[in-house]
Motif scaffolding. Structure first.
Motif, PDB file in Angstrom:
ATOM      1  N   ASP A  81       7.096   0.007   5.365  1.00 37.88           N
ATOM      2  CA  ASP A  81       8.137  -0.879   5.874  1.00 37.88           C
ATOM      3  C   ASP A  81       8.580  -1.746   4.702  1.00 37.88           C
ATOM      4  OD1 ASP A  81       9.735  -2.771   7.052  1.00 37.88           O
ATOM      5  OD2 ASP A  81       8.245  -3.461   8.508  1.00 37.88           O
ATOM      6  N   LEU A  82       9.685  -1.362   4.061  1.00 37.85           N
ATOM      7  CA  LEU A  82      10.116  -2.061   2.863  1.00 37.85           C
ATOM      8  C   LEU A  82      10.581  -3.478   3.171  1.00 37.85           C
ATOM      9  CD1 LEU A  82      12.023   0.888   1.177  1.00 37.85           C
ATOM     10  CD2 LEU A  82       9.841  -0.083   0.441  1.00 37.85           C
ATOM     11  N   ALA A  83      11.250  -3.653   4.305  1.00 34.84           N
ATOM     12  CA  ALA A  83      11.714  -4.991   4.663  1.00 34.84           C
ATOM     13  C   ALA A  83      10.543  -5.906   5.002  1.00 34.84           C
ATOM     14  CB  ALA A  83      12.679  -4.908   5.844  1.00 34.84           C
ATOM     15  N   GLY A  84       9.561  -5.365   5.704  1.00 33.00           N
ATOM     16  CA  GLY A  84       8.396  -6.159   6.079  1.00 33.00           C
ATOM     17  C   GLY A  84       7.291  -6.165   5.051  1.00 33.00           C
ATOM     18  N   ARG A  85       7.479  -5.413   3.952  1.00 28.82           N
ATOM     19  CA  ARG A  85       6.493  -5.341   2.866  1.00 28.82           C
ATOM     20  C   ARG A  85       5.101  -4.988   3.393  1.00 28.82           C
ATOM     21  NH1 ARG A  85       7.710  -8.677  -2.490  1.00 28.82           N
ATOM     22  NH2 ARG A  85       9.965  -8.385  -2.537  1.00 28.82           N
ATOM     23  N   CYS A  86       4.997  -3.780   3.934  1.00 30.63           N
ATOM     24  CA  CYS A  86       3.739  -3.324   4.517  1.00 30.63           C
ATOM     25  C   CYS A  86       3.697  -1.804   4.462  1.00 30.63           C
ATOM     26  CB  CYS A  86       3.642  -3.805   5.965  1.00 30.63           C
ATOM     27  SG  CYS A  86       2.122  -3.343   6.805  1.00 30.63           S
ATOM     28  N   VAL A  87       2.534  -1.245   4.109  1.00 27.05           N
ATOM     29  CA  VAL A  87       2.361   0.206   4.134  1.00 27.05           C
ATOM     30  C   VAL A  87       1.435   0.571   5.283  1.00 27.05           C
ATOM     31  CG1 VAL A  87       2.770   0.554   1.671  1.00 27.05           C
ATOM     32  CG2 VAL A  87       0.449   0.131   2.479  1.00 27.05           C
ATOM     33  N   GLN A  88       1.685   1.741   5.863  1.00 26.41           N
ATOM     34  CA  GLN A  88       0.846   2.255   6.942  1.00 26.41           C
ATOM     35  C   GLN A  88      -0.098   3.303   6.377  1.00 26.41           C
ATOM     36  OE1 GLN A  88       4.568   2.449   7.771  1.00 26.41           O
ATOM     37  NE2 GLN A  88       4.188   0.265   8.040  1.00 26.41           N
ATOM     38  N   VAL A  89      -1.367   3.192   6.751  1.00 22.54           N
ATOM     39  CA  VAL A  89      -2.418   4.056   6.219  1.00 22.54           C
ATOM     40  C   VAL A  89      -3.229   4.639   7.369  1.00 22.54           C
ATOM     41  CG1 VAL A  89      -4.393   4.200   4.640  1.00 22.54           C
ATOM     42  CG2 VAL A  89      -2.574   2.529   4.207  1.00 22.54           C
ATOM     43  N   VAL A  90      -3.596   5.907   7.243  1.00 16.17           N
ATOM     44  CA  VAL A  90      -4.564   6.509   8.151  1.00 16.17           C
ATOM     45  C   VAL A  90      -5.848   6.701   7.353  1.00 16.17           C
ATOM     46  CG1 VAL A  90      -5.140   8.467   9.622  1.00 16.17           C
ATOM     47  CG2 VAL A  90      -2.771   7.654   9.486  1.00 16.17           C
ATOM     48  N   ALA A  91      -6.883   5.932   7.686  1.00 13.91           N
ATOM     49  CA  ALA A  91      -8.146   5.978   6.956  1.00 13.91           C
ATOM     50  C   ALA A  91      -8.875   7.281   7.233  1.00 13.91           C
ATOM     51  CB  ALA A  91      -9.016   4.787   7.326  1.00 13.91           C
ATOM     52  N   ALA A  92      -9.886   7.569   6.410  1.00 18.45           N
ATOM     53  CA  ALA A  92     -10.638   8.819   6.542  1.00 18.45           C
ATOM     54  C   ALA A  92     -11.318   8.944   7.895  1.00 18.45           C
ATOM     55  CB  ALA A  92     -11.666   8.925   5.416  1.00 18.45           C
ATOM     56  N   ASP A  93     -11.633   7.814   8.534  1.00 12.53           N
ATOM     57  CA  ASP A  93     -12.264   7.866   9.857  1.00 12.53           C
ATOM     58  C   ASP A  93     -11.254   7.979  10.986  1.00 12.53           C
ATOM     59  OD1 ASP A  93     -11.121   5.368   9.957  1.00 12.53           O
ATOM     60  OD2 ASP A  93     -13.013   4.268  10.097  1.00 12.53           O
ATOM     61  N   GLY A  94      -9.969   8.100  10.650  1.00  8.65           N
ATOM     62  CA  GLY A  94      -8.927   8.261  11.650  1.00  8.65           C
ATOM     63  C   GLY A  94      -8.279   6.983  12.115  1.00  8.65           C
ATOM     64  N   SER A  95      -8.775   5.845  11.693  1.00 10.93           N
ATOM     65  CA  SER A  95      -8.200   4.570  12.120  1.00 10.93           C
ATOM     66  C   SER A  95      -6.890   4.290  11.395  1.00 10.93           C
ATOM     67  CB  SER A  95      -9.194   3.440  11.867  1.00 10.93           C
ATOM     68  OG  SER A  95      -9.516   3.344  10.488  1.00 10.93           O
ATOM     69  N   ALA A  96      -5.979   3.617  12.073  1.00 16.59           N
ATOM     70  CA  ALA A  96      -4.687   3.264  11.494  1.00 16.59           C
ATOM     71  C   ALA A  96      -4.739   1.844  10.946  1.00 16.59           C
ATOM     72  CB  ALA A  96      -3.590   3.389  12.537  1.00 16.59           C
ATOM     73  N   LEU A  97      -4.210   1.653   9.750  1.00 16.60           N
ATOM     74  CA  LEU A  97      -4.246   0.354   9.087  1.00 16.60           C
ATOM     75  C   LEU A  97      -2.847  -0.024   8.626  1.00 16.60           C
ATOM     76  CD1 LEU A  97      -7.304   1.015   6.727  1.00 16.60           C
ATOM     77  CD2 LEU A  97      -7.380  -0.080   8.978  1.00 16.60           C
ATOM     78  N   ASP A  98      -2.545  -1.316   8.673  1.00 17.33           N
ATOM     79  CA  ASP A  98      -1.336  -1.867   8.069  1.00 17.33           C
ATOM     80  C   ASP A  98      -1.765  -2.749   6.907  1.00 17.33           C
ATOM     81  OD1 ASP A  98       0.458  -0.665   9.828  1.00 17.33           O
ATOM     82  OD2 ASP A  98       0.275  -2.299  11.283  1.00 17.33           O
ATOM     83  N   GLU A  99      -1.250  -2.437   5.726  1.00 17.72           N
ATOM     84  CA  GLU A  99      -1.621  -3.193   4.531  1.00 17.72           C
ATOM     85  C   GLU A  99      -0.396  -3.904   3.974  1.00 17.72           C
ATOM     86  OE1 GLU A  99      -4.548  -3.750   3.211  1.00 17.72           O
ATOM     87  OE2 GLU A  99      -5.597  -2.523   4.709  1.00 17.72           O
ATOM     88  N   PRO A 100      -0.324  -5.222   4.156  1.00 16.53           N
ATOM     89  CA  PRO A 100       0.807  -5.982   3.604  1.00 16.53           C
ATOM     90  C   PRO A 100       0.705  -6.102   2.090  1.00 16.53           C
ATOM     91  CG  PRO A 100      -0.784  -7.459   4.597  1.00 16.53           C
ATOM     92  CD  PRO A 100      -1.271  -6.068   4.895  1.00 16.53           C
ATOM     93  N   TYR A 101       1.839  -6.332   1.452  1.00 15.99           N
ATOM     94  CA  TYR A 101       1.844  -6.447  -0.006  1.00 15.99           C
ATOM     95  C   TYR A 101       2.917  -7.432  -0.458  1.00 15.99           C
ATOM     96  CZ  TYR A 101       5.941  -3.320   0.175  1.00 15.99           C
ATOM     97  OH  TYR A 101       7.175  -2.770   0.443  1.00 15.99           O
ATOM     98  N   ASP A 102       2.671  -8.016  -1.613  1.00 18.81           N
ATOM     99  CA  ASP A 102       3.708  -8.715  -2.359  1.00 18.81           C
ATOM    100  C   ASP A 102       4.330  -7.768  -3.377  1.00 18.81           C
ATOM    101  OD1 ASP A 102       3.386 -11.430  -1.250  1.00 18.81           O
ATOM    102  OD2 ASP A 102       1.402 -11.307  -2.188  1.00 18.81           O
ATOM    103  N   VAL A 103       3.480  -6.889  -3.926  1.00 17.22           N
ATOM    104  CA  VAL A 103       3.934  -5.858  -4.861  1.00 17.22           C
ATOM    105  C   VAL A 103       3.324  -4.530  -4.436  1.00 17.22           C
ATOM    106  CG1 VAL A 103       3.841  -5.025  -7.243  1.00 17.22           C
ATOM    107  CG2 VAL A 103       4.181  -7.464  -6.787  1.00 17.22           C
ATOM    108  N   LEU A 104       4.152  -3.492  -4.431  1.00 17.43           N
ATOM    109  CA  LEU A 104       3.693  -2.136  -4.125  1.00 17.43           C
ATOM    110  C   LEU A 104       3.862  -1.269  -5.365  1.00 17.43           C
ATOM    111  CD1 LEU A 104       2.824   0.186  -2.218  1.00 17.43           C
ATOM    112  CD2 LEU A 104       5.252   0.433  -1.604  1.00 17.43           C
TER     113      LEU A 104
END
Length: 369
Positions: A81-104
């Protein structure tokens, strides 16, 4: 004062070094589909000397001292999400994560043949691939290598050194090997291949079977669109440079026609001040040389400058490829300069001086045994 948050998407060679440079200046999160650094370099020694290759090219993240402050996630990138500055990740255990950033930092690399597969890979799968590929070649009485770039030359030369009783042939479509290296380097390695008895066959363009992604070692006869008779070998290595960027998780607006990330000279993605790209995935120049030319140092400097409102510097690519081509040999490591001249590190310097002092202490700032 709150430290900036930097998310590094991809911890291959370039992403890992960028994380190391930034670890003392920001809160860094690294996302990797691999269980540690699993380098795409030195294919020839990976195939012929897997234990030695793994010692220097497959290293768990917790062994890097400068990554002690970096949080690493073993998972795949699902979106951004470029506007919200956040990447979506699917971890190895299958869980979904949102990782915010100032710099990507986008450093997800490329898929390129059987040694750089896409998707999530476990430590068991890395070990199994190293063992099975080595066993396949070790049991072959004849080996055909398709391609004329560094991976092909490295594979053919190392196979001939390791298994001198096996027939090794190298096929490529052009008039000469290593078309992006200096002609002097190409001549040097052609002479070495010939001395080792490798059959060198220019002017052979392979017919790639429909639907085949060059993702495995094959044993079927190879046909040629250039008119030669088919060639049969017990093991066929497809190292034809069919590179695909790992960018399916990114919006098309960030990519060029081939799917690589568009960047300006400072390695920043145009229109997105907090987004940068480096390594094989970044469209810096026709050869995408920012990984081999160590642009990670420049990138880290530019990220720090951007966070402080400072001036960014430009990446200046070299015109051709350079560096080691065939990896460490019994008599040492040969590195080709941009002018094609070779410089050799004697065998006695490899472990202590080159790997111990220059690479592990100097480049990586400390790697635990």
């Amino acid at each position: 004062m709150t430290r900036p948050r930097v998310v590094i998407a991809g911890l291959g060679d370039s992403g890992l070094l960028t994380a190391i440079h930034l670890s003392r200046h920001a809160d860094v999160v690294g996302i990797s589909t691999r269980p540690g650094l699993v380098s795409g370099k030195e294919l020839g020694t990976r195939l012929t000397q897997p234990d030695e290759w793994a010692r220097d090219n497959w290293i768990a993240f917790d062994r890097y001292r400068r990554l002690d402050r970096v949080r690493t996630i073993h998972g795949t990138l699902a979106g951004v999400d470029l506007a919200g500055r956040c990447v979506q990740v699917v971890a190895a255990d299958g869980s979904a994560l949102d990782e915010p950033y100032d710099v990507l930092v986008i450093s997800t690399g490329v898929t390129n043949g059987f040694w750089r597969p896409p998707g999530l890979v476990s430590a068991h799968e890395v070990a199994a691939s190293l063992a099975s590929d080595h066993a396949r070649l070790a049991s072959a009485s004849s080996i055909a290598v398709i391609g004329g770039g560094p991976a092909a030359v490295s594979s053919a030369l190392n196979a001939a050194v390791t298994w001198p009783r096996s027939r090794v042939d190298l096929f490529f479509p052009g008039d000469r090997l290593l078309p992006h290296h200096h002609p002097r380097a190409a001549r040097t390695l052609l002479r070495r291949l010939t001395e080792l008895g490798v059959g060198v066959h220019p002017g052979h363009r392979a017919v790639v079977p429909q639907g085949f992604d060059c993702d495995r070692i094959t044993g079927e006869p190879v046909a040629w669109s250039t008119g030669q008779s088919p060639h049969s070998a017990d093991a066929v290595l497809w190292t034809i440079g069919r590179v695909r960027p790992n960018t399916s998780w990114l919006p098309p607006a960030l990519l060029d026609e081939q799917g690589f990330v568009v960047v300006d000279p400072s390695l920043r993605v145009p229109g997105h001040p907090g987004v940068f790209a480096v390594g094989d995935v970044a469209a810096t120049d026709p050869l995408r040389t920012s990984a081999r030319n160590r642009a990670d140092t420049l990138l880290a400097r530019n990220i720090r400058a951007s966070l402080k409102g400072g001036r960014l510097r430009d990446y200046k690519p070299r015109r051709g490829q350079w560096g080691s081509v065939v990896g460490v040999q019994p008599n040492g490591l040969e590195v080709f300069a941009p002018n094609g001249r070779a410089y050799r590190f004697p065998a006695w310097t490899i472990r202590g001086l080159l790997q111990g002092l220059i690479v592990r202490r100097g480049m990586y700032r400390g790697v635990r045994d």
